[in-house]
Design an enzyme around this catalytic site. Structure first.
Site, PDB file in Angstrom:
ATOM      1  N   HIS A 123      78.716  39.929  14.926  1.00 35.83           N
ATOM      2  CA  HIS A 123      79.861  40.457  15.665  1.00 35.83           C
ATOM      3  C   HIS A 123      79.666  40.095  17.131  1.00 35.83           C
ATOM      4  O   HIS A 123      78.845  40.693  17.826  1.00 35.83           O
ATOM      5  CB  HIS A 123      79.934  41.975  15.454  1.00 35.83           C
ATOM      6  CG  HIS A 123      81.065  42.643  16.150  1.00 35.83           C
ATOM      7  ND1 HIS A 123      81.198  44.016  16.224  1.00 35.83           N
ATOM      8  CD2 HIS A 123      82.149  42.143  16.802  1.00 35.83           C
ATOM      9  CE1 HIS A 123      82.280  44.319  16.893  1.00 35.83           C
ATOM     10  NE2 HIS A 123      82.882  43.207  17.273  1.00 35.83           N
ATOM     11  N   SER A 130      74.886  48.304  10.390  1.00 35.35           N
ATOM     12  CA  SER A 130      74.767  47.698  11.719  1.00 35.35           C
ATOM     13  C   SER A 130      73.396  48.001  12.294  1.00 35.35           C
ATOM     14  O   SER A 130      73.048  49.169  12.511  1.00 35.35           O
ATOM     15  CB  SER A 130      75.846  48.250  12.648  1.00 35.35           C
ATOM     16  OG  SER A 130      75.484  48.011  13.990  1.00 35.35           O
ATOM     17  N   MET A 141      76.043  41.554  22.304  1.00 30.81           N
ATOM     18  CA  MET A 141      76.768  41.986  23.516  1.00 30.81           C
ATOM     19  C   MET A 141      76.189  41.298  24.741  1.00 30.81           C
ATOM     20  O   MET A 141      74.968  41.131  24.843  1.00 30.81           O
ATOM     21  CB  MET A 141      76.648  43.499  23.685  1.00 30.81           C
ATOM     22  CG  MET A 141      77.046  44.291  22.455  1.00 30.81           C
ATOM     23  SD  MET A 141      76.783  46.048  22.702  1.00 30.81           S
ATOM     24  CE  MET A 141      77.219  46.690  21.086  1.00 30.81           C
ATOM     25  N   GLY A 163      76.440  52.147  11.579  1.00 31.08           N
ATOM     26  CA  GLY A 163      75.158  52.070  12.266  1.00 31.08           C
ATOM     27  C   GLY A 163      74.427  53.381  12.193  1.00 31.08           C
ATOM     28  O   GLY A 163      73.507  53.566  11.392  1.00 31.08           O
ATOM     29  N   SER A 164      74.869  54.350  13.003  1.00 33.32           N
ATOM     30  CA  SER A 164      74.127  55.604  13.069  1.00 33.32           C
ATOM     31  C   SER A 164      74.162  56.386  11.762  1.00 33.32           C
ATOM     32  O   SER A 164      73.199  57.099  11.459  1.00 33.32           O
ATOM     33  CB  SER A 164      74.625  56.463  14.239  1.00 33.32           C
ATOM     34  OG  SER A 164      76.000  56.401  14.362  1.00 33.32           O
ATOM     35  N   MET A 185      88.417  47.536  14.977  1.00 37.38           N
ATOM     36  CA  MET A 185      87.473  48.393  15.694  1.00 37.38           C
ATOM     37  C   MET A 185      88.005  49.823  15.681  1.00 37.38           C
ATOM     38  O   MET A 185      89.132  50.088  16.110  1.00 37.38           O
ATOM     39  CB  MET A 185      87.299  47.928  17.143  1.00 37.38           C
ATOM     40  CG  MET A 185      86.574  46.600  17.309  1.00 37.38           C
ATOM     41  SD  MET A 185      84.935  46.533  16.553  1.00 37.38           S
ATOM     42  CE  MET A 185      84.070  47.844  17.422  1.00 37.38           C
ATOM     43  N   ASP A 241      84.833  49.206  11.935  1.00 36.24           N
ATOM     44  CA  ASP A 241      83.565  49.268  12.666  1.00 36.24           C
ATOM     45  C   ASP A 241      83.629  50.330  13.760  1.00 36.24           C
ATOM     46  O   ASP A 241      84.424  50.224  14.691  1.00 36.24           O
ATOM     47  CB  ASP A 241      83.307  47.877  13.277  1.00 36.24           C
ATOM     48  CG  ASP A 241      81.962  47.783  13.980  1.00 36.24           C
ATOM     49  OD1 ASP A 241      81.172  48.742  13.921  1.00 36.24           O
ATOM     50  OD2 ASP A 241      81.709  46.718  14.589  1.00 36.24           O
ATOM     51  N   GLY A 242      82.769  51.344  13.601  1.00 35.27           N
ATOM     52  CA  GLY A 242      82.621  52.343  14.646  1.00 35.27           C
ATOM     53  C   GLY A 242      82.932  53.748  14.174  1.00 35.27           C
ATOM     54  O   GLY A 242      84.032  54.011  13.682  1.00 35.27           O
ATOM     55  N   GLY A 243      81.952  54.636  14.301  1.00 33.62           N
ATOM     56  CA  GLY A 243      82.182  56.038  13.952  1.00 33.62           C
ATOM     57  C   GLY A 243      82.388  56.289  12.469  1.00 33.62           C
ATOM     58  O   GLY A 243      82.990  57.298  12.088  1.00 33.62           O
ATOM     59  N   MET A 268      80.500  40.218  20.683  1.00 33.04           N
ATOM     60  CA  MET A 268      81.207  40.924  21.762  1.00 33.04           C
ATOM     61  C   MET A 268      80.772  40.273  23.066  1.00 33.04           C
ATOM     62  O   MET A 268      80.061  40.855  23.891  1.00 33.04           O
ATOM     63  CB  MET A 268      80.849  42.421  21.717  1.00 33.04           C
ATOM     64  CG  MET A 268      81.497  43.142  20.538  1.00 33.04           C
ATOM     65  SD  MET A 268      80.715  44.743  20.178  1.00 33.04           S
ATOM     66  CE  MET A 268      79.342  44.209  19.179  1.00 33.04           C
ATOM     67  N   GLY A 308      80.981  48.202  22.221  1.00 35.17           N
ATOM     68  CA  GLY A 308      79.975  48.259  23.281  1.00 35.17           C
ATOM     69  C   GLY A 308      78.812  49.189  22.987  1.00 35.17           C
ATOM     70  O   GLY A 308      77.717  48.980  23.498  1.00 35.17           O
ATOM     71  N   PHE A 309      79.026  50.198  22.172  1.00 33.65           N
ATOM     72  CA  PHE A 309      77.965  51.178  21.935  1.00 33.65           C
ATOM     73  C   PHE A 309      78.035  51.722  20.496  1.00 33.65           C
ATOM     74  O   PHE A 309      79.131  51.795  19.919  1.00 33.65           O
ATOM     75  CB  PHE A 309      78.106  52.378  22.895  1.00 33.65           C
ATOM     76  CG  PHE A 309      78.047  51.952  24.343  1.00 33.65           C
ATOM     77  CD1 PHE A 309      76.830  51.820  24.995  1.00 33.65           C
ATOM     78  CD2 PHE A 309      79.217  51.668  25.030  1.00 33.65           C
ATOM     79  CE1 PHE A 309      76.776  51.412  26.318  1.00 33.65           C
ATOM     80  CE2 PHE A 309      79.177  51.260  26.355  1.00 33.65           C
ATOM     81  CZ  PHE A 309      77.957  51.130  27.007  1.00 33.65           C
ATOM     82  N   ASP A 354      75.256  43.139  16.008  1.00 32.41           N
ATOM     83  CA  ASP A 354      76.122  43.295  17.186  1.00 32.41           C
ATOM     84  C   ASP A 354      75.535  42.569  18.384  1.00 32.41           C
ATOM     85  O   ASP A 354      74.448  42.918  18.853  1.00 32.41           O
ATOM     86  CB  ASP A 354      76.291  44.783  17.512  1.00 32.41           C
ATOM     87  CG  ASP A 354      77.164  45.489  16.498  1.00 32.41           C
ATOM     88  OD1 ASP A 354      78.316  45.075  16.328  1.00 32.41           O
ATOM     89  OD2 ASP A 354      76.677  46.448  15.869  1.00 32.41           O
ATOM     90  N   HIS A 358      75.126  43.673   9.527  1.00 24.55           N
ATOM     91  CA  HIS A 358      76.012  43.493  10.685  1.00 24.55           C
ATOM     92  C   HIS A 358      75.155  43.448  11.952  1.00 24.55           C
ATOM     93  O   HIS A 358      74.393  44.380  12.238  1.00 24.55           O
ATOM     94  CB  HIS A 358      76.985  44.672  10.711  1.00 24.55           C
ATOM     95  CG  HIS A 358      78.042  44.617  11.753  1.00 24.55           C
ATOM     96  ND1 HIS A 358      79.260  43.983  11.568  1.00 24.55           N
ATOM     97  CD2 HIS A 358      78.089  45.138  13.006  1.00 24.55           C
ATOM     98  CE1 HIS A 358      80.010  44.125  12.655  1.00 24.55           C
ATOM     99  NE2 HIS A 358      79.315  44.815  13.552  1.00 24.55           N
TER     100      HIS A 358
HETATM  101  C1  DX5 Z   1      80.100  48.932  18.471  1.00 26.83           C
HETATM  102  C2  DX5 Z   1      79.511  48.059  17.379  1.00 26.83           C
HETATM  103  C3  DX5 Z   1      79.280  48.769  16.111  1.00 26.83           C
HETATM  104  C4  DX5 Z   1      78.253  49.866  16.171  1.00 26.83           C
HETATM  105  C5  DX5 Z   1      78.697  50.923  15.219  1.00 26.83           C
HETATM  106  O1  DX5 Z   1      80.448  48.118  19.544  1.00 26.83           O
HETATM  107  O2  DX5 Z   1      80.389  46.972  17.124  1.00 26.83           O
HETATM  108  O3  DX5 Z   1      78.927  47.842  15.072  1.00 26.83           O
HETATM  109  O4  DX5 Z   1      76.957  49.470  15.847  1.00 26.83           O
HETATM  110  O5  DX5 Z   1      77.842  51.992  15.354  1.00 26.83           O
HETATM  111  P1  DX5 Z   1      78.179  53.428  14.747  1.00 26.83           P
HETATM  112  O6  DX5 Z   1      78.284  53.260  13.269  1.00 26.83           O
HETATM  113  O7  DX5 Z   1      77.012  54.239  15.181  1.00 26.83           O
HETATM  114  O8  DX5 Z   1      79.474  53.853  15.365  1.00 26.83           O
HETATM  115 ZN    ZN Z   2      79.987  45.735  15.349  1.00 19.26          ZN
END
Ligand code: DX5
Ligand code: ZN
Length: 238
Positions: free
Chosen positions: A67, A9, A38, A198-199, A138, A176-178, A69, A143-144, A36, A34
């Site tokens: 994605h 991401s 928003m 992502g991170s 999710m 997706d996420g964490g 949002m 959102g973040f 994102d 990916h």
């Molecule tokens: C959150 C996004 C994710 C985000 C995941 O709203 O949809 O795609 O980038 O980031 P990490 O992998 O850092 O949780």
């Molecule tokens: Zn996403």
């Protein structure tokens, strides 16, 4: 080697070096990118628009997965498709005409996926799963980036997997996420086949390729549970 796909991401990327970071992810074996999107309404954050997709399309052949949002996904589909998007993930939440949105994505010749938030039940997918290529569970509230994995989503991944095997076996289960080296094996064991990160990929102090290898290594010897503890198997009565 795992057959699980990785979808970096770019939300966590260094935007001053975005092109290079995506090239690095491709070299590291990314299966798709990916993106994102928003709007500050559907989620309390702003990110990027179709212009970013247009630029990325010039520098990578990898599929670009969008994605959305945003409150009114239908309004932006054509613009993102023209910019070079390959697939769209749209949310079940807040969409009164989800089937129509999916039809519109199909009419544009793109892959379609439905995303569900942590508080949304897997059962809402019952009447749409046969029409989509992907389901996105999710594992944080959207959102973040950089948020903590919501552990209660794990049994739901198993329920989504069971539904897909029953109704639409070709459909992918994406999370997706964490997602990091600790949570990746858990979601794959629960039934996920595509991991958005992502991170753990762009926010890692190591090189992008090294971070991706670490994720893959964490998945070695991870096999999907056929019957996770929280999931009691297919419902015979349905
Ligand atoms: C959150 C996004 C994710 C985000 C995941 O709203 O949809 O795609 O980038 O980031 P990490 O992998 O850092 O949780
Ligand atoms: Zn996403």
């Amino acid at each position: 080697m795992s057959i699980v796909k990785l979808a970096p991401s770019i939300l966590a990327a260094d935007f001053a070096r975005l092109g290079q970071q995506v090239v690095d992810a491709a070299k590291g074996g990314a299966d798709r990118i990916h993106v994102d999107v928003m709007d500050g309404h559907f989620v309390p954050n702003l990110s990027m628009g179709a212009v970013v997709v247009e630029s990325l399309r010039q520098i990578t052949h990898l599929p670009l997965e969008i994605h959305l949002m945003i409150s009114d996904p239908d309004f932006f589909l054509e613009e993102f498709a023209a910019a070079g998007s390959d697939s769209f993930l749209v949310h079940w939440e807040g969409n009164n005409n989800l089937h129509r949105t999916v039809q519109r994505i199909r009419a544009l010749g793109r892959r379609a996926g439905v995303a569900i938030n942590p508080a949304t039940s897997a059962t809402v997918l019952e009447e749409i799963v046969q029409d989509v290529d992907q389901v996105l569970v999710m594992t944080v509230n959207p959102g973040f980036g950089h948020q903590q994995f919501v552990r209660t989503t794990l049994p739901k991944i198993g329920r989504v997997r069971e539904l897909i095997e029953r109704r639409q076996p070709a459909c992918e289960v994406e999370v997706d996420g964490g997602i990091d080296t600790t949570t990746a094996p858990l979601v794959v064991r629960a039934g996920a086949t595509v991991l958005v990160a992502g991170s753990a990929i762009f926010g890692d102090r190591r090189a992008v390729g090294t971070a991706m290898n670490a994720l893959r290594m964490a998945l070695n010897n991870t096999e999907r549970d056929t019957e996770p503890a929280e999931w009691s198997g297919p419902q015979r009565s349905q």
